[in-house]
Design a protein around this motif. Structure first.
Motif, mmCIF file in Angstrom:
data_model
loop_
_atom_site.group_PDB
_atom_site.id
_atom_site.type_symbol
_atom_site.label_atom_id
_atom_site.label_comp_id
_atom_site.label_asym_id
_atom_site.label_seq_id
_atom_site.Cartn_x
_atom_site.Cartn_y
_atom_site.Cartn_z
ATOM 1 N N GLU A 26 -86.011 31.541 57.652
ATOM 2 C CA GLU A 26 -86.612 32.401 58.665
ATOM 3 C C GLU A 26 -88.090 32.644 58.361
ATOM 4 O O GLU A 26 -88.931 32.635 59.260
ATOM 5 N N LEU A 27 -88.395 32.861 57.104
ATOM 6 C CA LEU A 27 -89.778 33.093 56.711
ATOM 7 C C LEU A 27 -90.624 31.846 56.946
ATOM 8 O O LEU A 27 -91.779 31.923 57.370
ATOM 9 N N SER A 28 -90.031 30.687 56.704
ATOM 10 C CA SER A 28 -90.738 29.437 56.946
ATOM 11 C C SER A 28 -91.028 29.258 58.434
ATOM 12 O O SER A 28 -92.122 28.838 58.822
ATOM 13 N N ARG A 29 -90.059 29.603 59.261
ATOM 14 C CA ARG A 29 -90.263 29.524 60.713
ATOM 15 C C ARG A 29 -91.370 30.479 61.156
ATOM 16 O O ARG A 29 -92.207 30.133 61.999
ATOM 17 N N ALA A 30 -91.377 31.682 60.592
ATOM 18 C CA ALA A 30 -92.414 32.656 60.932
ATOM 19 C C ALA A 30 -93.792 32.126 60.553
ATOM 20 O O ALA A 30 -94.758 32.265 61.310
ATOM 21 N N ARG A 31 -93.888 31.501 59.390
ATOM 22 C CA ARG A 31 -95.166 30.933 58.945
ATOM 23 C C ARG A 31 -95.653 29.862 59.918
ATOM 24 O O ARG A 31 -96.831 29.823 60.282
ATOM 25 N N ARG A 32 -94.729 29.002 60.345
ATOM 26 C CA ARG A 32 -95.118 27.923 61.259
ATOM 27 C C ARG A 32 -95.542 28.466 62.626
ATOM 28 O O ARG A 32 -96.513 27.976 63.226
ATOM 29 N N ILE A 33 -94.829 29.483 63.101
ATOM 30 C CA ILE A 33 -95.198 30.082 64.389
ATOM 31 C C ILE A 33 -96.575 30.726 64.307
ATOM 32 O O ILE A 33 -97.430 30.554 65.179
ATOM 33 N N ALA A 34 -96.808 31.475 63.227
ATOM 34 C CA ALA A 34 -98.090 32.133 63.054
ATOM 35 C C ALA A 34 -99.231 31.130 62.925
ATOM 36 O O ALA A 34 -100.368 31.420 63.298
ATOM 37 N N ALA A 35 -98.908 29.941 62.427
ATOM 38 C CA ALA A 35 -99.930 28.897 62.282
ATOM 39 C C ALA A 35 -100.186 28.159 63.593
ATOM 40 O O ALA A 35 -101.058 27.299 63.655
ATOM 41 N N GLY A 36 -99.434 28.509 64.628
ATOM 42 C CA GLY A 36 -99.703 27.924 65.943
ATOM 43 C C GLY A 36 -98.672 26.961 66.469
ATOM 44 O O GLY A 36 -98.952 26.223 67.417
ATOM 45 N N ASP A 37 -97.475 26.959 65.899
ATOM 46 C CA ASP A 37 -96.421 26.050 66.362
ATOM 47 C C ASP A 37 -95.799 26.609 67.643
ATOM 48 O O ASP A 37 -94.857 27.396 67.614
ATOM 49 N N LYS A 38 -96.327 26.195 68.788
ATOM 50 C CA LYS A 38 -95.874 26.710 70.083
ATOM 51 C C LYS A 38 -94.448 26.258 70.402
ATOM 52 O O LYS A 38 -93.689 26.998 71.042
#
Length: 203
Positions: free
Chosen positions: A33-45
């Motif tokens: 979940e934390l990895s997904r949050a990191r990717r979203i915050a980095a701009g993974d639309k």
């Protein structure tokens, strides 16, 4: 589709926002979940769209139960997703992203309810409404969600927060800036109305 339109509007409002994610001390349990949050915050639309699609229905259900009308529920859900994206760096990895989103949506709904404080102050019968005989056809064979939406604002909010979300009367009073007695009184009336609505629906 309505959900696609909402998603597009949300993405437009979020254009250009990308923030780092803080790593939690409890990383192991929710590492994915934390990895997904990191990717979203980095701009993974695409991943944000996946998160949106997975959670929009339960969040909309929560907002609709709280507010009682579709337009306001849609606004709350969109605001919740915007806040979640903007605060993705605050996701500490101590729960699932879905649970985190649910709490954000609940908080947004509570903010809207606080603006309706007048709906909680009167404790007379008019405030909680009545179910007239000619309304029976409207609730016939309806399920619990439909019955909840029939409750007036004050009663419905207290019923949802106490009997569905599990808040006690003190917590409800604190969150809605009400007297604890107001919460108890409106819950009593809400339950009485729910019994009538559900019994009428079986006839």
């Amino acid at each position: 589709m309505k959900e696609d339109r909402q998603m597009m509007e949300t993405e437009e409002r979020l254009a250009g926002i990308a923030v780092p994610v803080t790593v939690s001390d409890d990383f192991s349990q929710y590492a994915e979940e934390l990895s997904r949050a990191r990717r979203i915050a980095a701009g993974d639309k695409a991943l944000f769209r996946e998160l949106y699609d997975h959670n929009v229905s339960p969040l909309y259900g929560l907002a609709l139960r709280l507010m009682g009308n579709a337009a306001e529920a849609e606004d709350i859900v969109q605001e919740a997703f915007v806040r979640a994206y903007q605060k993705m760096n605050l996701f500490a990895g101590r729960s699932s992203l879905s649970s985190w989103l649910y709490r954000i949506c609940l908080n947004v709904g509570l903010e809207h309810l606080r603006r309706r404080k007048g709906n909680f102050e009167d404790l007379n019968d008019a405030n909680c409404g009545t179910v007239e005989p000619d309304q029976k056809s409207l609730v016939l064979k309806r399920k619990l969600e439909a019955a909840i939406r029939k409750l007036p604002d004050g009663c419905r909010a207290i019923f949802v927060l106490h009997d569905i979300e599990g808040f006690n009367h003190r917590e409800i009073a604190d969150r809605l800036n009400l007297a604890e007695g107001t919460s108890k009184s409106q819950l009593f009336k809400a339950r009485a109305m729910m019994r009538r609505l559900l019994l009428d629906g079986r006839r």
